[in-house]
Design a protein around this motif. Structure first.
Motif, PDB file in Angstrom:
ATOM      1  N   ASP A 183      -0.520  12.752  -7.996  1.00 28.68           N
ATOM      2  CA  ASP A 183      -1.537  12.786  -7.198  1.00 28.68           C
ATOM      3  C   ASP A 183      -1.369  13.169  -5.928  1.00 28.68           C
ATOM      4  N   ARG A 184      -1.891  14.270  -5.328  1.00 22.51           N
ATOM      5  CA  ARG A 184      -1.433  14.831  -4.276  1.00 22.51           C
ATOM      6  C   ARG A 184      -2.845  14.642  -3.153  1.00 22.51           C
ATOM      7  N   ASP A 185      -3.692  13.794  -3.406  1.00 19.81           N
ATOM      8  CA  ASP A 185      -4.762  13.354  -2.530  1.00 19.81           C
ATOM      9  C   ASP A 185      -4.421  12.170  -1.663  1.00 19.81           C
ATOM     10  N   VAL A 186      -3.374  11.546  -2.071  1.00 18.79           N
ATOM     11  CA  VAL A 186      -3.173  10.243  -1.387  1.00 18.79           C
ATOM     12  C   VAL A 186      -2.653  10.358  -0.069  1.00 18.79           C
TER      13      VAL A 186
ATOM     14  N   THR B 271       0.956  -1.030  -0.044  1.00 17.11           N
ATOM     15  CA  THR B 271      -0.233   0.075   0.001  1.00 17.11           C
ATOM     16  C   THR B 271       0.945   1.288  -0.007  1.00 17.11           C
ATOM     17  N   LEU B 272       2.033   1.150   0.847  1.00 16.26           N
ATOM     18  CA  LEU B 272       2.728   2.566   0.955  1.00 16.26           C
ATOM     19  C   LEU B 272       3.557   2.633  -0.334  1.00 16.26           C
ATOM     20  N   LEU B 273       3.926   1.418  -1.088  1.00 16.19           N
ATOM     21  CA  LEU B 273       4.531   1.822  -2.389  1.00 16.19           C
ATOM     22  C   LEU B 273       3.555   2.248  -3.435  1.00 16.19           C
ATOM     23  N   GLN B 274       2.145   1.798  -3.453  1.00 21.75           N
ATOM     24  CA  GLN B 274       1.311   2.302  -4.384  1.00 21.75           C
ATOM     25  C   GLN B 274       0.953   3.638  -3.985  1.00 21.75           C
ATOM     26  N   ARG B 275       0.863   4.132  -2.777  1.00 22.76           N
ATOM     27  CA  ARG B 275       0.660   5.709  -2.586  1.00 22.76           C
ATOM     28  C   ARG B 275       1.852   6.665  -3.033  1.00 22.76           C
TER      29      ARG B 275
ATOM     30  N   VAL C 211       2.967  14.378   2.414  1.00 22.69           N
ATOM     31  CA  VAL C 211       2.027  14.778   1.575  1.00 22.69           C
ATOM     32  C   VAL C 211       1.521  16.057   1.651  1.00 22.69           C
ATOM     33  N   GLN C 212       1.022  16.368   2.839  1.00 24.60           N
ATOM     34  CA  GLN C 212       0.438  17.583   3.040  1.00 24.60           C
ATOM     35  C   GLN C 212       1.515  18.819   2.821  1.00 24.60           C
ATOM     36  N   ALA C 213       2.712  18.698   3.221  1.00 23.07           N
ATOM     37  CA  ALA C 213       3.630  19.503   3.029  1.00 23.07           C
ATOM     38  C   ALA C 213       3.982  19.951   1.411  1.00 23.07           C
ATOM     39  N   ILE C 214       3.985  18.662   0.762  1.00 21.83           N
ATOM     40  CA  ILE C 214       4.188  19.030  -0.768  1.00 21.83           C
ATOM     41  C   ILE C 214       2.862  19.638  -1.336  1.00 21.83           C
ATOM     42  N   ARG C 215       1.805  19.271  -0.676  1.00 21.97           N
ATOM     43  CA  ARG C 215       0.634  19.684  -1.205  1.00 21.97           C
ATOM     44  C   ARG C 215       0.552  21.511  -0.913  1.00 21.97           C
TER      45      ARG C 215
END
Length: 512
Positions: free
Chosen positions: A240-243, A228-232, A264-268
């Motif tokens: 995709d920034r909503d993962v 799951t982590l690799l897919q995300r 992800v939140q920081a990148i978004r």
């Protein structure tokens, strides 16, 4: 524009940091030489399996020795049980009783052969396989010398057997013969082989079962979270920034999930800030370009107006005078053509002035509904019917009446020129705080490749000499002056639909 370059450079640095993060994700996904499952199997389970194999090997060796000793012990017990009776019969020379005793021993499944020898080592009586002469046997010589029982492996009649010798004693306690009982070595080895097979079968079954249980536990506790982590991470690398990654347990994956979601939140957030800054830059650049273009067109328009006004007036005056002189009317059609071209040139100059040099007037209350009603009453010809929406909303905004009338007039003129039979106009509120004025026709519409250019100045698909390409550009300018926007839409039923969107309380041109 002096400060634009450093800002753009910072934005490019931020963009490159985002790209480098994507590259990092790809590196994590593809650079590893093995996965956690292989590492666990070869790093943890394989040593345990090897260690358990060593334990099994030791246990099998101990079991083999124990079993072999037990199998040999059975022969020893049988020999010790019958040796006294055979000793008595041998002392009396009763060979028949000895034979019956040996035959009874030979009937036992575990006994391969039985024989009685005299003190010289010569065979007296035998049942089954027996040595014809045991003088060459070290075990027999040892028994005769020491008087102690002894057993060893040897070949009898071409077969490997376990031969056990017991001394036969007379009444005086002297050795006067030997009893030999043999057991087939293959029987012993077969029993030992069964023990080995059973032990190693159990070990293999335990190893396979352990591997299956380990893989199942790995998949449940580790593998599915890693997958799951690799897919995300792959989705994040693809943009995709909503993962998000959620793992309540084990605790290590819960910490990884918090770190991943925080990243992800920081990148978004960083990309959102970057987009906002880039959008503000583009808006500033677009406004600057529009201002520069407007200024250039204004200067050109002023020059054209100055240079062409007087010659056009002179030409118009000369044409009227020539019409009066032409009493025969021979040059009438030619003079009419000249007048039409003068009027057309005058209109082009006026359109250029309207686009490039908008008049600054104080904003007033403008009723868009009444503005449409006045525009629709203009004689647009009999070919096309201009229809007002009877249920349109009566809305009023503050703005420049002249500029708005010019914009609506240009829209209607464009729609009538392309319509087949009708043009529909109306005003309404869209519920999002915008006032919408629309003009829709049933013509061929705008080609998809031209949609993004329709509001650009001097863009037209009309034949050369039929238009300047400034009509819709003037509409777009007027909407910008009123803080609104002009849009083109393609109705599902076909045709073209131009929409003017005004904010509920727009500032007029004079407020800027």
């Amino acid at each position: 524009m002096g400060t634009g370059q450093p800002v753009r450079a910072r934005h490019l640095q931020r963009s490159s940091s985002v790209v480098s993060s994507d590259t990092m994700f790809n590196g994590i996904t593809h650079a590893k030489p093995y996965d956690l499952r292989q590492a666990f199997l070869f790093g943890v389970f394989l040593p345990v399996a090897v260690l358990s194999a060593g334990v099994v090997l030791v246990m099998v060796g101990w079991a083999e020795r124990t079993l072999e000793s037990r199998l040999q012990g059975e022969i020893e017990l049988i020999s010790r049980a019958v040796a006294p009776d055979i000793s008595v019969n041998l002392a009396h020379g009763d060979d028949q009783e000895i034979r019956r005793s040996l035959d009874s021993l030979f009937s036992i499944r575990r006994v391969y052969g039985a024989a009685v020898y005299d003190e010289r080592g010569d065979l007296v009586v035998a049942a089954g396989t027996a040595d014809p002469d045991v003088r060459s046997s070290a075990a027999a010589s040892g028994v005769v010398r020491t008087g102690e029982d002894d057993g060893r492996y040897r070949k009898v009649d071409g077969r490997n057997v376990y031969a056990y010798f017991s001394p036969l004693l007379d009444h005086g306690g002297r050795i006067h013969g030997l009893l030999q009982i043999t057991r087939d070595r293959r029987e012993i080895e077969s029993a030992l082989g069964e023990v080995r097979t059973l032990a190693w079968s159990v070990w293999v079954f335990a190893v396979v079962l352990s591997v299956v249980i380990t893989l199942l536990l790995y998949r449940r506790l580790v593998g599915r979270h890693v997958q799951t982590l690799l897919q995300r991470m792959g989705a994040l690398a693809r943009g995709d920034r909503d993962v998000s990654f959620n793992a309540a347990s084990p605790r290590e994956f819960s910490e990884i999930a918090r770190g991943f979601n925080g990243m992800v939140q920081a990148i978004r957030t960083a990309e959102s800030e970057l987009r906002e800054r880039q959008q503000r830059e583009r808006q500033l650049e677009r406004k600057l370009q529009e201002a520069e273009r407007t200024a250039v067109v204004g200067r050109v328009a002023q020059g054209l107006a100055h240079e062409l006004a007087s010659p056009l007036s002179v030409i118009a005056g000369r044409v009227r005078r020539m019409e009066r002189w032409d009493s025969t009317g021979r040059f009438g059609p030619l003079l009419k053509d000249v007048q039409r071209q003068v009027v057309r040139m005058t209109g082009i100059v006026r359109q250029v002035l309207n686009y490039g040099v908008p008049q600054s007037r104080s904003p007033t209350e403008v009723s868009l509904s009444k503005l449409l009603e006045r525009a629709s009453r203009v004689d647009w010809g009999e070919r096309v019917e201009v229809r007002l929406n009877p249920a349109m909303t009566d809305v009023t905004i503050r703005g420049d009446t002249v500029r708005l009338e010019l914009a609506v007039s240009n829209l209607l003129s464009n729609a009538v020129r392309h319509a087949r039979t009708r043009v529909d106009v109306g005003v309404h509120r869209d519920g999002d705080g915008w006032i919408v004025l629309y003009v829709e026709d049933d013509g061929p519409g705008v080609a998809p490749e031209d949609v993004m250019h329709v509001f650009q100045p001097f863009f037209t698909r009309q034949p050369s000499g039929s238009g300047t390409g400034l009509g819709l550009a003037i509409v777009a300018n007027a909407m910008r002056e009123h803080q609104g926007e002009a849009r083109y839409e393609s109705p599902a039923a076909g045709g073209a639909r131009f929409v003017l969107r005004f904010p509920e309380s727009p500032a007029g041109a004079g407020d800027e």
